[in-house]
Structures are given as C-alpha cells and as structure tokens.
Design a protein around this motif. Structure first.
Motif, PDB file in Angstrom:
ATOM      1  N   PRO A 179       0.918  -1.506   0.079  1.00  0.00           N
ATOM      2  CA  PRO A 179      -0.388  -0.293   0.255  1.00  0.00           C
ATOM      3  C   PRO A 179       0.903   1.405   0.248  1.00  0.00           C
ATOM      4  CG  PRO A 179      -0.816  -1.552   1.914  1.00  0.00           C
ATOM      5  CD  PRO A 179       0.404  -2.240   1.558  1.00  0.00           C
ATOM      6  N   GLU A 180       0.549   1.846  -0.557  1.00  0.00           N
ATOM      7  CA  GLU A 180       1.405   3.621  -0.639  1.00  0.00           C
ATOM      8  C   GLU A 180       1.412   3.794   0.419  1.00  0.00           C
ATOM      9  OE1 GLU A 180       2.530   4.939  -3.212  1.00  0.00           O
ATOM     10  OE2 GLU A 180       1.921   3.052  -4.832  1.00  0.00           O
ATOM     11  N   ASP A 181       1.468   3.777   1.733  1.00  0.00           N
ATOM     12  CA  ASP A 181       0.794   4.822   3.193  1.00  0.00           C
ATOM     13  C   ASP A 181       2.198   3.615   3.830  1.00  0.00           C
ATOM     14  OD1 ASP A 181      -0.628   2.521   3.523  1.00  0.00           O
ATOM     15  OD2 ASP A 181      -2.040   3.842   4.518  1.00  0.00           O
ATOM     16  N   VAL A 182       2.752   2.830   3.586  1.00  0.00           N
ATOM     17  CA  VAL A 182       3.220   2.052   4.598  1.00  0.00           C
ATOM     18  C   VAL A 182       4.574   2.479   4.974  1.00  0.00           C
ATOM     19  CG1 VAL A 182       5.343   0.009   5.014  1.00  0.00           C
ATOM     20  CG2 VAL A 182       3.292  -0.860   3.904  1.00  0.00           C
ATOM     21  N   TYR A 213       8.996   7.784   7.246  1.00  0.00           N
ATOM     22  CA  TYR A 213       8.736   8.408   5.234  1.00  0.00           C
ATOM     23  C   TYR A 213       7.945   7.172   4.709  1.00  0.00           C
ATOM     24  CZ  TYR A 213      11.214  10.703   1.553  1.00  0.00           C
ATOM     25  OH  TYR A 213      10.752  11.282   0.318  1.00  0.00           O
ATOM     26  N   PRO A 214       7.360   7.170   3.897  1.00  0.00           N
ATOM     27  CA  PRO A 214       6.719   6.547   2.485  1.00  0.00           C
ATOM     28  C   PRO A 214       8.186   6.091   2.354  1.00  0.00           C
ATOM     29  CG  PRO A 214       5.361   8.701   2.569  1.00  0.00           C
ATOM     30  CD  PRO A 214       7.039   8.580   3.723  1.00  0.00           C
ATOM     31  N   VAL A 215       7.617   4.413   2.521  1.00  0.00           N
ATOM     32  CA  VAL A 215       8.101   4.101   1.405  1.00  0.00           C
ATOM     33  C   VAL A 215       8.020   3.977   0.297  1.00  0.00           C
ATOM     34  CG1 VAL A 215       9.223   0.657   1.045  1.00  0.00           C
ATOM     35  CG2 VAL A 215       8.302   1.448   3.503  1.00  0.00           C
ATOM     36  N   ALA A 216       6.871   3.933  -0.372  1.00  0.00           N
ATOM     37  CA  ALA A 216       6.582   4.118  -1.996  1.00  0.00           C
ATOM     38  C   ALA A 216       7.161   5.402  -2.583  1.00  0.00           C
ATOM     39  CB  ALA A 216       5.179   4.542  -1.843  1.00  0.00           C
ATOM     40  N   ALA A 217       7.568   6.357  -1.575  1.00  0.00           N
ATOM     41  CA  ALA A 217       8.145   7.865  -1.781  1.00  0.00           C
ATOM     42  C   ALA A 217       9.981   7.004  -1.900  1.00  0.00           C
ATOM     43  CB  ALA A 217       7.823   8.452  -0.973  1.00  0.00           C
ATOM     44  N   LEU A 235      23.407  -4.030  -0.068  1.00  0.00           N
ATOM     45  CA  LEU A 235      22.682  -3.953  -0.596  1.00  0.00           C
ATOM     46  C   LEU A 235      21.231  -4.940  -1.624  1.00  0.00           C
ATOM     47  CD1 LEU A 235      22.038  -1.613  -3.444  1.00  0.00           C
ATOM     48  CD2 LEU A 235      23.519  -2.955  -4.309  1.00  0.00           C
ATOM     49  N   SER A 236      21.431  -5.879  -1.717  1.00  0.00           N
ATOM     50  CA  SER A 236      20.570  -6.878  -1.497  1.00  0.00           C
ATOM     51  C   SER A 236      19.136  -6.831  -0.457  1.00  0.00           C
ATOM     52  CB  SER A 236      20.938  -8.661  -1.702  1.00  0.00           C
ATOM     53  OG  SER A 236      20.242  -9.413  -1.256  1.00  0.00           O
ATOM     54  N   ALA A 237      19.813  -6.555   0.796  1.00  0.00           N
ATOM     55  CA  ALA A 237      18.478  -6.035   1.954  1.00  0.00           C
ATOM     56  C   ALA A 237      17.685  -5.150   1.877  1.00  0.00           C
ATOM     57  CB  ALA A 237      19.314  -5.801   3.041  1.00  0.00           C
ATOM     58  N   LEU A 238      18.410  -4.123   1.237  1.00  0.00           N
ATOM     59  CA  LEU A 238      17.915  -2.347   0.970  1.00  0.00           C
ATOM     60  C   LEU A 238      16.842  -2.368  -0.489  1.00  0.00           C
ATOM     61  CD1 LEU A 238      20.424  -0.128   0.758  1.00  0.00           C
ATOM     62  CD2 LEU A 238      18.559  -0.150   2.551  1.00  0.00           C
ATOM     63  N   VAL A 239      17.473  -3.634  -1.419  1.00  0.00           N
ATOM     64  CA  VAL A 239      16.633  -3.813  -2.493  1.00  0.00           C
ATOM     65  C   VAL A 239      15.991  -4.552  -2.581  1.00  0.00           C
ATOM     66  CG1 VAL A 239      16.764  -4.887  -4.645  1.00  0.00           C
ATOM     67  CG2 VAL A 239      17.901  -3.498  -4.263  1.00  0.00           C
ATOM     68  N   SER A 240      15.128  -5.693  -1.561  1.00  0.00           N
ATOM     69  CA  SER A 240      14.409  -6.485  -0.915  1.00  0.00           C
ATOM     70  C   SER A 240      13.272  -5.648  -0.198  1.00  0.00           C
ATOM     71  CB  SER A 240      14.698  -8.024  -0.340  1.00  0.00           C
ATOM     72  OG  SER A 240      15.294  -7.330   0.753  1.00  0.00           O
ATOM     73  N   PHE A 241      13.727  -5.366   0.280  1.00  0.00           N
ATOM     74  CA  PHE A 241      13.145  -4.391   1.240  1.00  0.00           C
ATOM     75  C   PHE A 241      12.188  -4.126   0.707  1.00  0.00           C
ATOM     76  CE2 PHE A 241      12.460   0.452   3.638  1.00  0.00           C
ATOM     77  CZ  PHE A 241      11.749   0.143   4.323  1.00  0.00           C
ATOM     78  N   THR A 242      12.379  -2.573  -0.899  1.00  0.00           N
ATOM     79  CA  THR A 242      11.108  -2.668  -1.618  1.00  0.00           C
ATOM     80  C   THR A 242      10.706  -2.990  -3.253  1.00  0.00           C
ATOM     81  OG1 THR A 242      13.143  -0.834  -2.600  1.00  0.00           O
ATOM     82  CG2 THR A 242      11.418  -0.108  -0.238  1.00  0.00           C
ATOM     83  N   THR A 243      11.201  -4.348  -2.617  1.00  0.00           N
ATOM     84  CA  THR A 243      10.705  -4.934  -4.508  1.00  0.00           C
ATOM     85  C   THR A 243       9.628  -6.036  -3.370  1.00  0.00           C
ATOM     86  OG1 THR A 243      12.110  -6.436  -4.438  1.00  0.00           O
ATOM     87  CG2 THR A 243      11.982  -4.060  -5.573  1.00  0.00           C
TER      88      THR A 243
END
Length: 75
Positions: free
Chosen positions: A7-10, A38-42, A67-75
């Motif tokens: 969701p956009e508001d996560v 801070y909104p994840v989607a932003a 880097l993998s942890a950060l990428v998996s956080f938002t994908t």
C-alpha cells in the motif's frame, strides 16, 4: 516485509525486520537517513546511496549483502 503490492502509505518503521533478521543494519540506517515515518513508496535512490556509503570500503560480499537487503525491502 512488503514484497507484493505494498500500500502507498506503508511507513519505513512498520516494515523493519526483527533485530535477528539479516540486513537489519542496512534497514536501520535507511530509517535513520529517510526518517521512521517516510513512505516506502516515496523512497528515491538518494537515501539508498547515503546508506550504502557506509560500506564503500567493505568487502564486495558485505556490500552486496547490504544492497540486497535494501532492494528486497522495497521490491
């Protein structure tokens, strides 16, 4: 964690892993850089780059793990 249809508001702090999970340091640094509400989607590349600066002199495997942890956080 939010892997499918976030969701956009996560908010960043709502999806942080438990302390024993791998990547918690990278995600804790992202929270410190972007702010806990801070909104994840932003998120943009700049906060990621600021977080990854911490590991520029680390071994390649360490850098890639964070880097993998950060990428998996938002994908």
């Amino acid at each position: 964690m939010c892997h499918i249809a976030c969701p956009e508001d996560v908010r960043v702090r709502r999806v942080l892993p438990r302390p024993a999970d791998p990547g918690r340091r990278a995600l804790a640094r992202l929270t410190a850089v972007a702010g806990p509400d801070y909104p994840v989607a932003a998120l943009t590349p700049e906060p990621y780059a600021a977080v990854m600066e911490r590991w520029t002199s680390a071994a390649a495997a360490t850098w890639n793990r964070h880097l993998s942890a950060l990428v998996s956080f938002t994908t």
